[in-house]
Design an enzyme around this catalytic site. Structure first.
Site, PDB file in Angstrom:
ATOM      1  N   GLY A  79      39.882  33.655  50.591  1.00 12.07           N
ATOM      2  CA  GLY A  79      39.099  32.523  51.070  1.00 12.07           C
ATOM      3  C   GLY A  79      40.000  31.377  51.496  1.00 12.07           C
ATOM      4  O   GLY A  79      41.166  31.294  51.096  1.00 12.07           O
ATOM      5  N   GLY A 128      39.362  36.925  48.507  1.00  3.31           N
ATOM      6  CA  GLY A 128      38.176  37.193  49.312  1.00  3.31           C
ATOM      7  C   GLY A 128      38.316  38.411  50.208  1.00  3.31           C
ATOM      8  O   GLY A 128      37.321  39.046  50.557  1.00  3.31           O
ATOM      9  N   GLU A 151      44.430  34.728  41.696  1.00  2.93           N
ATOM     10  CA  GLU A 151      43.847  33.403  41.486  1.00  2.93           C
ATOM     11  C   GLU A 151      44.457  32.608  40.327  1.00  2.93           C
ATOM     12  O   GLU A 151      44.536  31.379  40.377  1.00  2.93           O
ATOM     13  CB  GLU A 151      42.332  33.537  41.291  1.00  2.93           C
ATOM     14  CG  GLU A 151      41.564  33.893  42.545  1.00  2.93           C
ATOM     15  CD  GLU A 151      41.615  35.371  42.908  1.00  2.93           C
ATOM     16  OE1 GLU A 151      41.066  35.743  43.960  1.00  2.93           O
ATOM     17  OE2 GLU A 151      42.215  36.160  42.133  1.00  2.93           O
ATOM     18  N   ASP A 159      37.367  36.311  41.551  1.00  6.76           N
ATOM     19  CA  ASP A 159      35.930  36.299  41.855  1.00  6.76           C
ATOM     20  C   ASP A 159      35.636  37.408  42.857  1.00  6.76           C
ATOM     21  O   ASP A 159      36.306  38.425  42.853  1.00  6.76           O
ATOM     22  CB  ASP A 159      35.498  34.909  42.352  1.00  6.76           C
ATOM     23  CG  ASP A 159      36.146  34.511  43.667  1.00  6.76           C
ATOM     24  OD1 ASP A 159      37.201  35.078  44.025  1.00  6.76           O
ATOM     25  OD2 ASP A 159      35.615  33.614  44.361  1.00  6.76           O
TER      26      ASP A 159
END
Length: 367
Positions: A79, A128, A151, A159
Site C-alpha cells: 500500500g 498489499g 510491516e 494485514d
C-alpha cells in the site's frame, strides 16, 4: 481487445493509468502500472480493481483473470504508506481507514472469486501486493520473487489477510517471517503456502502471451517447473532452529513471549538465529508484540473474513499510536534509518497496550 480502461494517478506509467484493465481473448488482465513507485497500491487502484472483478464475475466471456505488474522490479511493493501516514497526520486517519475498508473487501473478493485468478508474483511482492495475489487460485513465483509482510519494520502490523497466511505456514515459519520482516524467495513462498507454481523469469514473456484465455491447465503444464525440479526452499532448511526458537516447548499451551523468542534466538548457537534476533530488536517493540499476537489469533479465527475483521481493528489502532508515523518517517520520508520507537524496548510494552489493538475502536465494515 474488447475492453481497455484504467485509473489515472501522479505516479502512473507512460500511458497515464495506474491500473490497466484489458480483455485479451477470454482473459481479463489487470496490470498495476506505477513502476516508478514499484506499483504501490492507492485507494483509486483498489476501487478500479474491485469494479473490474465485479464486472468480470458476471461476464460469461471471461474465463479467468490475470494480475501482473508493470516494470522490471516487481508486482507491488504494498500500500501507499506515505499516503496512509499523511492521513494519520492530517485527517485523523479517516482516509486511511476508508482505504483499508475497501482494500480488505477486495482481498475477500479475490479469495472467493468464482473464476481462476492468476497472479504473476515476479520480483518484489510485499504487504498489499501479497493481499492482491496470495489469496488467488493460481499464484506463480520466479527465482526473482521476494515475497514479504515487512510491516513490523515500520511500526505497523501485517494485514490484507497476511496474518492468516503467516499463521498457516509450516511450523513457526510464519512467526519468524512476521517478526523479522524477512522476505521469502520463490521456493520459500511455495513451501510456506503463499504460491503454487514456479516459472523461470526468462519464460514469463511467453507465459504472458499464452494467458489469453486458452485452457489454463494446458498453459500451466507448458510453462511451470515440476515440483521435484524447483530449487529447495532456504527456509525449509532452517525449520529446526526456527521451530525451536519460536514455538511452545515442554507441553505449553501457548508460545513464548516476544522477549523469550529473542533470548532463544540469541542463545541457540545458529548465526542466522542471532541475526534474526538483531532484526527483531530493531523493529517497533509494540508492533513486534502485536504482530505476534495477531498471527497466533489468526490461527484460531479460521476464516479469512474473520481475520480481515481482526486486522482492520489492529490497523486502526496502530494508526493512532506513535510508531507507524515514526517508522515511515525514518524509512521513507527523512530516510535516516533511525526510528525512535515509543516505548523503546519489548519489556516496556504492556499486555494492556497490546490488547487495545484488538478492541473495536472504529466501525469495522471490512467485509
Amino acid at each position: 481487445m474488447a475492453e481497455v480502461g484504467g485509473v489515472r494517478g501522479a505516479s502512473a506509467g507512460r500511458d497515464g493509468a495506474d491500473v490497466l484493465v484489458e480483455v485479451r481473448g477470454s482473459a481479463g488482465w489487470l496490470t498495476l502500472n506505477r513502476p516508478r513507485a514499484l506499483n504501490a497500491l492507492t485507494h483509486g487502484m483498489v476501487r478500479l480493481i474491485d469494479a473490474a472483478l465485479a464486472r468480470w464475475e458476471q461476464d460469461e466471456r471471461i474465463a479467468y483473470v490475470v494480475l501482473d505488474g508493470a516494470g522490471e522490479r516487481g508486482l507491488c511493493a504494498g500500500g501507499d504508506i506515505r499516503a496512509i501516514r499523511d492521513s494519520a497526520l492530517t485527517d485523523d486517519g479517516e482516509a486511511a481507514r476508508a482505504f483499508w475498508r475497501d482494500e480488505y473487501r477486495l482481498n475477500a473478493r479475490i479469495a472467493r472469486f468464482p473464476k481462476p485468478y492468476v497472479a504473476l508474483m515476479d520480483g518484489i511482492v510485499m504487504g498489499g501486493g501479497v493481499g492482491l495475489s496470495a489469496h488467488g487460485d493460481v499464484r506463480i513465483v520466479t527465482e526473482r520473487s521476494r515475497v514479504a509482510m515487512p510491516e513490523a519494520g515500520i511500526g505497523f502490523v501485517p494485514d490484507v489477510g497476511g496474518t492468516r497466511l503467516l499463521g498457516r505456514a509450516p511450523g513457526e515459519l510464519g512467526t519468524h517471517l512476521a517478526l523479522t520482516a524477512d522476505a521469502m524467495t520463490g521456493p520459500d513462498a511455495l513451501y510456506c503456502g503463499f504460491a503454487d507454481h514456479f516459472v523461470p523469469s526468462e519464460r514469463l514473456p511467453a507465459l504472458r502471451a499464452a494467458l489469453d484465455g486458452r485452457q489454463l491447465a494446458d498453459v500451466l503444464d507448458a510453462f511451470t517447473v515440476p515440483a521435484p525440479l524447483v530449487p529447495e526452499s532456504p527456509l525449509a532448511q532452517q525449520r529446526t532452529w526456527i521451530d525451536a526458537c519460536y514455538g511452545p516447548i515442554d507441553g505449553a499451551d501457548c508460545g513464548p513471549a516476544a522477549e523469550e523468542i529473542v533470548d532463544r534466538l540469541a542463545d541457540c548457537g545458529e548465526g542466522a538465529a542471532k541475526e534474526a534476533a538483531v532484526r527483531i530488536l530493531g523493529h517497533s517493540p509494540t508492533a513486534v508484540k502485536v504482530t505476534l499476537q495477531a498471527v497466533r489469533r489468526a490461527r484460531a479465527l479460521g476464516t479469512l473474513d474473520a481475520v480481515l475483521d481482526q486486522e482492520y481493528r489492529v490497523s486502526c489502532a496502530a494508526l493512532t499510536g506513535p510508531d507507524f508515523v515514526e517508522g515511515v518517517r525514518a524509512k521513507l520520508v527523512d530516510k535516516d534509518g533511525e526510528p525512535r520507537w515509543s516505548p523503546g524496548t519489548l519489556g516496556e510494552v504492556t499486555a494492556e497496550a497490546v490488547e487495545r489493538h484488538f478492541e473495536q475502536h472504529f466501525e469495522q465494515g471490512s467485509q
